[in-house]
Design a protein around this motif. Structure first.
Motif, PDB file in Angstrom:
ATOM      1  N   LEU A 257      35.799  50.924 -64.774  1.00 23.08           N
ATOM      2  CA  LEU A 257      36.783  50.179 -65.556  1.00 23.08           C
ATOM      3  C   LEU A 257      38.130  50.180 -64.855  1.00 23.08           C
ATOM      4  O   LEU A 257      38.821  49.163 -64.781  1.00 23.08           O
ATOM      5  N   ALA A 260      38.231  48.042 -61.812  1.00 21.29           N
ATOM      6  CA  ALA A 260      38.105  46.613 -62.118  1.00 21.29           C
ATOM      7  C   ALA A 260      39.421  46.023 -62.604  1.00 21.29           C
ATOM      8  O   ALA A 260      39.561  44.809 -62.717  1.00 21.29           O
ATOM      9  N   LEU A 261      40.383  46.901 -62.892  1.00 26.92           N
ATOM     10  CA  LEU A 261      41.631  46.444 -63.493  1.00 26.92           C
ATOM     11  C   LEU A 261      42.631  46.045 -62.411  1.00 26.92           C
ATOM     12  O   LEU A 261      42.964  46.862 -61.557  1.00 26.92           O
ATOM     13  N   PRO A 262      43.109  44.816 -62.408  1.00 33.12           N
ATOM     14  CA  PRO A 262      44.159  44.492 -61.451  1.00 33.12           C
ATOM     15  C   PRO A 262      45.422  45.266 -61.793  1.00 33.12           C
ATOM     16  O   PRO A 262      45.637  45.613 -62.944  1.00 33.12           O
ATOM     17  N   ARG A 270      41.202  44.102 -53.414  1.00 39.11           N
ATOM     18  CA  ARG A 270      40.130  43.366 -54.053  1.00 39.11           C
ATOM     19  C   ARG A 270      39.634  44.187 -55.235  1.00 39.11           C
ATOM     20  O   ARG A 270      39.478  45.403 -55.134  1.00 39.11           O
ATOM     21  N   LEU A 271      39.397  43.512 -56.378  1.00 35.94           N
ATOM     22  CA  LEU A 271      38.916  44.227 -57.552  1.00 35.94           C
ATOM     23  C   LEU A 271      37.489  44.680 -57.311  1.00 35.94           C
ATOM     24  O   LEU A 271      36.712  44.004 -56.653  1.00 35.94           O
ATOM     25  N   LYS A 272      37.166  45.845 -57.868  1.00 40.96           N
ATOM     26  CA  LYS A 272      35.773  46.301 -57.786  1.00 40.96           C
ATOM     27  C   LYS A 272      35.146  46.060 -59.146  1.00 40.96           C
ATOM     28  O   LYS A 272      35.492  46.721 -60.118  1.00 40.96           O
ATOM     29  N   SER A 273      34.276  45.099 -59.218  1.00 36.91           N
ATOM     30  CA  SER A 273      33.681  44.812 -60.519  1.00 36.91           C
ATOM     31  C   SER A 273      32.488  45.727 -60.744  1.00 36.91           C
ATOM     32  O   SER A 273      31.930  46.287 -59.816  1.00 36.91           O
ATOM     33  N   ILE A 274      32.124  45.873 -62.027  1.00 30.92           N
ATOM     34  CA  ILE A 274      30.921  46.635 -62.370  1.00 30.92           C
ATOM     35  C   ILE A 274      29.780  45.628 -62.410  1.00 30.92           C
ATOM     36  O   ILE A 274      29.887  44.600 -63.077  1.00 30.92           O
ATOM     37  N   ALA A 275      28.708  45.904 -61.697  1.00 30.35           N
ATOM     38  CA  ALA A 275      27.595  44.959 -61.660  1.00 30.35           C
ATOM     39  C   ALA A 275      26.965  44.837 -63.039  1.00 30.35           C
ATOM     40  O   ALA A 275      27.032  45.755 -63.848  1.00 30.35           O
ATOM     41  N   GLY A 276      26.341  43.692 -63.297  1.00 30.79           N
ATOM     42  CA  GLY A 276      25.576  43.512 -64.520  1.00 30.79           C
ATOM     43  C   GLY A 276      26.435  43.369 -65.756  1.00 30.79           C
ATOM     44  O   GLY A 276      27.649  43.211 -65.671  1.00 30.79           O
ATOM     45  N   ARG A 293      23.554  49.941 -64.450  1.00 29.35           N
ATOM     46  CA  ARG A 293      24.725  49.339 -63.798  1.00 29.35           C
ATOM     47  C   ARG A 293      25.411  50.328 -62.855  1.00 29.35           C
ATOM     48  O   ARG A 293      26.417  49.999 -62.250  1.00 29.35           O
TER      49      ARG A 293
ATOM     50  N   ALA B 192      36.759  41.178 -63.802  1.00 25.36           N
ATOM     51  CA  ALA B 192      36.832  41.443 -62.358  1.00 25.36           C
ATOM     52  C   ALA B 192      35.775  40.638 -61.614  1.00 25.36           C
ATOM     53  O   ALA B 192      36.036  40.096 -60.535  1.00 25.36           O
ATOM     54  N   GLN B 193      34.577  40.532 -62.182  1.00 26.53           N
ATOM     55  CA  GLN B 193      33.521  39.738 -61.536  1.00 26.53           C
ATOM     56  C   GLN B 193      33.969  38.286 -61.367  1.00 26.53           C
ATOM     57  O   GLN B 193      33.817  37.693 -60.303  1.00 26.53           O
TER      58      GLN B 193
END
Lengths: 347, 332
Positions: A257, A260-262, A270-276, A293, B192-193
């Motif tokens: 989380l 993923a937060l800017p 670069r944001l790191k998103s959580i897959a799925g 995930r 984010a995705q």
């Protein structure tokens, strides 16, 4: 047993199931949260994680299709599944709640003064002039200018921020020991959000009132809460003092989380998103709900559901089998940009 | 030459306020004279609170609603709101991504048909087999699975729906994309995705965009330049690092300081503005921000400040009226 030794509110192994006619869908899978007197606790999580349902269950507001089990103790006294008649004495006077959208929580056909007066009559027996004077004082206290005139106005005549202040005034009218604020600033603009957060902070310190701040916004929770609990799929998966949680999160979901937060400060990365995506409550995976995930998942995670366990600091617990491993592998690199992201320092 | 050039754009609405039998006539100045450029392949972020005119600007730029005054030029040609053949040809190259993906999709049409619809409209001669192939490519590009082609919007999650919207907007390989709060309805991990997806697609396809959001953190992530709007006017415009790390306009300062982030916790140095944003119907005289401004002067109550260049940025504030060169000389 003295009352003082008991925490203000202790939720233990709270489960909630909803009757869907032919089957039950479980929304909460055993939530434990303890709130001390005067403490501020933040609850974070994404939509559908059960962060609002927890508090609606505590106050018995889920309706007849919900089946709640476990234990919720207010000053050591069980309040879960008590009859409505007894709960009305708790709602508003011991535990008050404010919601995301003030415009739909206020009654549009009654004046603000009357709506606050209703709470004052119910919980403090004030009527007539005394009630009006107290309502005036409360509106003044929550920072509504021209309070006397506002008493006779309707919610549609007030702005969103003013309505939220009026909601807070109503919540304070019963002099509660605990205020539950469910996404109190989500519908408000940034500058108004700052005003409301400051107000909540002041009121908490002034009245020694416990505050539960439910939010999807890590920033808001980080700003306000002494303790933070992170929820995922109907469970608390990490809880800790606020500073510790944001400096050294141990659960992969919490780490995800935050990555993923800017951010507004520091170098752009670069944001790191959580897959799925979050699994639907009907089809939770066996074992750890975050397993599918999670980058650190092992075969063990698919079979064992981890309980909250100590995570390297006092009062810090995380529900993950691999907290030690994660602590070692990730302690250095959370917000540091990778070399590959250097191109993101855009022109 | 900028791809999109907007000059002195105005959009006013006639409204009636309570008072008298039929109400009192008034003008709501949603957009009140804004100018900006969007360069080819670059992103301009537009931030501001509700009612500041962000979304109206988006609609004006696409020619969805007519402007009262000012000009919009896209690739050298004027954008009009008369929906004729020339406008349609231009709209091929300008697409929009909406905030609420469910509202922007047809609930009764499988998503593959919706992604292919722009092709049906703008390239009717295209063979159906080629179109199917193109839709499959688009779906792969935005991270949708092939077997989801026959799904209906309600069967998808919020993030997946937003991917459908993005795929549809990209179907005609546009040069310019208007994104109106594209991630506001999404959870953090999904947000984010989608932001990463937009950034990757931009790097690959090279489209320019106008990125509208109330979330400054998201705008900083996505933009090459940022414009801050207040009551229908741009009050500050420039590179994101300058605007967010060293804001010059008092409103931008308050806005930036009001953002709660985990990194800033405990440092209560927020500038809390008094009062609500005023109604665009009763716009104050002089600088529109002066009733809430902590450093308002006499001149602010009477004279609207001009947007003046300060190095790479422009600021509309009487505090910074003197050009930077003269200030430097004065300091020495």
């Amino acid at each position: 047993m003295s009352v003082a030794s008991e925490p203000l509110l202790a939720i233990r192994d709270l489960t909630v199931e909803f009757d869907q006619g032919d089957h039950f869908v479980q929304a909460l899978h055993g939530v434990d949260i303890v709130i001390e007197r005067g403490q501020s606790v933040g609850i974070v999580g994404e939509s559908g994680c059960g962060k609002s349902i927890t508090w609606l269950a505590v106050l018995g507001l889920l309706g007849s299709r919900a089946r709640c089990a476990g234990s919720v103790k207010l000053d050591g006294e069980q309040i879960l599944n008590r009859p409505d008649r007894e709960l009305t004495r708790i709602r508003g006077s011991r535990i008050a709640m404010i919601f995301q959208d003030p415009a739909s929580s206020l009654n549009p056909v009654h004046r603000i003064g009357r709506q606050i007066g209703e709470v004052l009559m119910l919980h403090r027996g004030l009527t007539g002039r005394a009630a009006r004077a107290e309502a005036h004082r409360l509106l003044d206290r929550v920072g509504i200018s021209n309070a006397l005139q506002r008493l006779d106005e309707y919610p549609h005549e007030l702005s969103g921020g003013m309505n939220q202040r009026a909601m807070i005034a109503m919540a304070l009218a019963g002099e509660p020991d605990l205020l539950i604020a469910d996404e109190p600033t989500t519908a408000l603009d940034a500058t108004i959000q700052a005003q409301i957060l400051d107000l909540l902070h002041e009121l908490r310190c002034e009245n020694d009132m416990g505050l539960v701040l439910v939010s999807h916004d890590l920033g808001v929770v980080a700003d306000m809460a002494e303790r933070v609990a992170v929820m995922y799929c109907g469970r608390v998966i990490e809880e800790s003092p606020g500073d510790r949680l944001f400096d050294a999160p141990r659960h992969p979901y919490t780490r995800g989380l935050m990555a993923a937060l800017p951010d507004i400060d520091g170098p752009k990365r670069r944001l790191k998103s959580i897959a799925g995506t979050v699994p639907p409550p009907r089809h939770l995976p066996p074992g750890c709900a975050f397993g599918p995930r999670c980058a650190h998942a092992t075969p063990e995670c698919a079979t064992h559901r981890p309980d909250l366990r100590p995570a390297g600091a006092p009062r810090h617990r995380a529900a993950c089998l691999h907290t030690d491993l994660i602590a070692d592998s990730l302690d250095t690199g959370l917000a540091v940009p990778e070399a590959a992201d250097a191109e993101w320092e855009t022109a | 030459m900028a791809l999109l050039r907007v000059r002195e754009l105005k959009r006013h609405y006639d409204v009636r306020l309570p008072g008298g039998l039929m109400g009192r006539r008034a003008k709501l100045k949603a957009v009140d004279g804004i100018s900006f450029d969007v360069e080819k392949g670059k992103t301009l972020g537009l931030v501001g609170e509700s009612g500041c005119g962000k979304s109206t600007t988006a609609k004006l730029v696409l020619g969805l609603i007519p402007a009262n005054a000012g000009s919009i030029t896209f690739d050298g040609k004027p954008v009009t709101a008369s929906h004729d053949a020339a406008w349609r040809a231009m709209r091929r190259r300008m697409q929009m991504i909406y905030q609420d993906p469910l509202g922007a999709l047809d609930r009764r049409l499988p998503i593959a048909d919706q992604i292919g619809e722009p092709l049906v409209i703008h390239e009717p001669g295209l063979a159906a087999s080629y179109r199917r192939e193109r839709v499959a490519e688009l779906m792969a590009a935005v991270g949708l699975r092939r077997d989801q082609a026959g799904s209906y919007p309600h069967e998808l999650s919020g993030g997946q729906r937003q991917r459908v919207i993005i795929a549809r907007a990209l179907a005609l390989s546009p040069d310019f994309l208007v994104c109106d709060e594209p991630v506001s309805a999404l959870d953090v991990s999904i947000q984010a995705q989608v932001l990463n997806l937009l950034e990757d697609l931009r790097a690959k396809n090279g489209f320019a965009s106008l990125f509208i959001s109330h979330d400054l953190k998201v705008v900083r992530q996505m933009s090459n330049r940022v414009a801050v709007m207040y009551l229908g006017l741009i009050v500050e415009e420039g590179p994101p690092e300058a605007i967010f790390h060293d804001p010059m306009h008092p409103y931008t300062r308050a806005l930036v300081s009001a953002i709660p982030t985990p990194a800033r916790r405990g440092r209560r140095e927020r500038i809390v503005l008094q009062g609500d944003p005023p109604n665009p119907v009763d716009k104050p005289a002089g600088c529109p921000f002066h009733p809430r401004c902590p450093s308002a002067m006499d001149i602010c109550r009477t004279t609207p400040p001009k947007l003046i260049g300060h190095g790479p940025r422009r600021v509309a504030c009487h505090l910074h009226d003197d050009a930077p060169e003269t200030r430097l000389i004065a300091a020495e």
